[in-house]
Scaffold this active site. Structure first.
Site, short mmCIF file in Angstrom:
data_model
loop_
_atom_site.label_atom_id
_atom_site.label_comp_id
_atom_site.label_asym_id
_atom_site.label_seq_id
_atom_site.Cartn_x
_atom_site.Cartn_y
_atom_site.Cartn_z
N LYS A 41 0.88 -1.17 0.00
CA LYS A 41 0.00 0.00 0.00
C LYS A 41 0.92 1.22 0.00
CE LYS A 41 -2.80 2.97 2.77
NZ LYS A 41 -3.52 3.26 4.01
N GLY A 48 -7.68 9.52 9.05
CA GLY A 48 -8.04 9.60 10.46
C GLY A 48 -9.01 10.74 10.79
N ALA A 87 -9.12 5.84 3.57
CA ALA A 87 -8.93 6.99 4.48
C ALA A 87 -10.18 7.85 4.63
CB ALA A 87 -7.77 7.87 4.05
N GLY A 88 -10.35 8.31 5.84
CA GLY A 88 -11.38 9.30 6.16
C GLY A 88 -12.71 8.74 6.63
N ASN A 125 -9.15 2.18 9.20
CA ASN A 125 -8.48 1.77 10.44
C ASN A 125 -9.07 2.50 11.64
OD1 ASN A 125 -6.71 1.13 12.54
ND2 ASN A 125 -4.87 1.55 11.40
N THR A 126 -8.88 3.83 11.67
CA THR A 126 -9.29 4.61 12.84
C THR A 126 -10.79 4.51 13.11
OG1 THR A 126 -7.54 6.15 12.22
CG2 THR A 126 -9.05 6.88 13.93
#
Lengths: 66, 300
Positions: free
Chosen positions: B132, B193, B224-225, B246-247
């Site tokens: 990635k 994040g 992301a986001g 992830n977050t």
């Protein structure tokens, strides 16, 4: 002699191999990669790969990430 | 507020019951193909920011993801508690996707990608052949540097990597990355994040159109986001092939419940996309028959 290990100046005995260093530091070989002066050292060559004064060594592993 | 009233307190039992009802529906979809890899799950999850490795392990399982991302970092040489993330990851079950997070130049990213490949080769994990790619522009936004990302993509493709490219939602950049040989282009929904979700669905629509116009199966992943389940569904409803997050899970009050939510949202959004939504209209259309109403109304 001195090597730069993960950015830190580190004293190591003359004639030390990558294997010796990993043993000294109690680092298991599972899940790591070793880079010597920007070249990756394959695991099979740890024992034969001898360090020299001033070498730049990186020992990396996996951590949590996104 | 008592624990019973708190909507963020969920017993493990109810989470498990919720799972049982949906797992039979997976027959509705085709697998996700990313280069030489094929997966049933369209959700890719990160392994960072969890309070404990045990919680991470539970959340990875609950997400039903088959691909998980990791970062490459210097081995801690002092004060190590001896616990390594690899002790909590089933390498038979998961395909590891190493990232180049923290790189701000193409050469740095190429170097880190090679280190990641070396680690995964030694672990005999199928993730040894891909990366990635993240090449960031600055620390405040963590937005990708498109020029450096393109440069790194070319270098890594030439070196035999299957490159999954984190990028902005700019359609032209996306197309350039695909042309450079990226296995998948992964536009950000919003900054890493940030939890802002999909900020520009119109740009993503164009990305999807451009990237898939000659190649309908070319995989596009939102990376992301993502803040919550509806963001995942929104991305999938647009026609994205998967979501990487992830977050959104690791940072939730009850991460394990959110892992289930993200899994279900990914599936829901995908099914909705495959089903084809109804067009949006300004005025109402009755669902019940207009004829035979007991108290008829005139047109007004």
């Amino acid at each position: 002699m001195k090597v730069i290990l993960n950015g830190e100046e580190t004293e190591v005995p003359v004639g030390q191999s990558v294997s010796d260093l990993l043993d000294t530091l109690s680092i298991r070989t599972k899940g790591i990669a070793v880079e010597l002066n920007l070249e990756i050292v394959p695991r099979a060559e740890y024992a034969a790969c001898l360090l020299s004064d001033g070498d730049h060594l990186e020992i990396v592993t996996l951590v949590g990430g996104g | 507020m008592s624990a019973a009233d708190d909507p963020h307190t969920t017993s493990k039992n109810s989470v498990i019951e919720m799972t049982k009802t949906v797992t039979t529906e997976t027959v509705l979809d085709t697998p996700l193909t990313l280069g030489s890899h094929t997966f049933a799950s369209r959700l890719i999850v990160g392994t960072g920011k969890y309070a404990t490795f045990e919680l991470m392990q539970e959340c990875l399982a609950a997400s039903e993801a088959e691909v998980i991302t990791v970062a490459v970092r210097r081995e801690r040489l002092v004060d190590s508690d001896g616990r390594n993330i690899l002790d909590f990851i089933d390498l038979e079950r998961f395909t590891i996707l190493p990232n180049t997070a923290g790189c701000f130049a193409a050469d740095e990213a190429v170097r880190v990608a090679r280190l990641g490949r070396e680690i995964l080769t030694n672990l005999e994990n199928p993730g040894a052949d891909w990366v990635k790619l993240e090449v960031l522009g600055d620390t405040r936004t963590l937005l990708p540097d498109p020029v450096a990302t393109l440069d790194a993509t070319k270098q890594l493709v030439a070196d035999g990597f299957q490159v999954l490219c984190y990028t902005t939602d700019d359609p032209i950049t996306a197309k350039r990355l695909k042309d450079a040989g990226a296995t998948s282009v992964m536009p950000a929904g919003s900054p890493i994040g940030s939890g802002q979700g999909i900020l520009n669905p119109n740009n993503l629509r164009i990305c999807l159109e451009y990237l898939k116009e000659d190649d309908a199966d070319y995989p596009v992943i939102i990376d992301a986001g993502v803040g919550t389940a509806s963001d995942v569904s929104a991305a999938m409803e647009l026609g994205c092939d998967g979501v990487l997050l992830n977050t959104g899970i690791a940072g939730a009050k009850v991460a394990l419940t959110m892992a289930h939510a993200m899994k279900l949202a990914c599936r829901a959004g995908r099914y909705a996309y495959l089903a084809g939504r109804i067009p949006k209209k300004l005025y109402a259309t009755a669902s019940s028959p207009e004829r035979g109403v007991v108290t008829p109304r005139g047109p007004n």
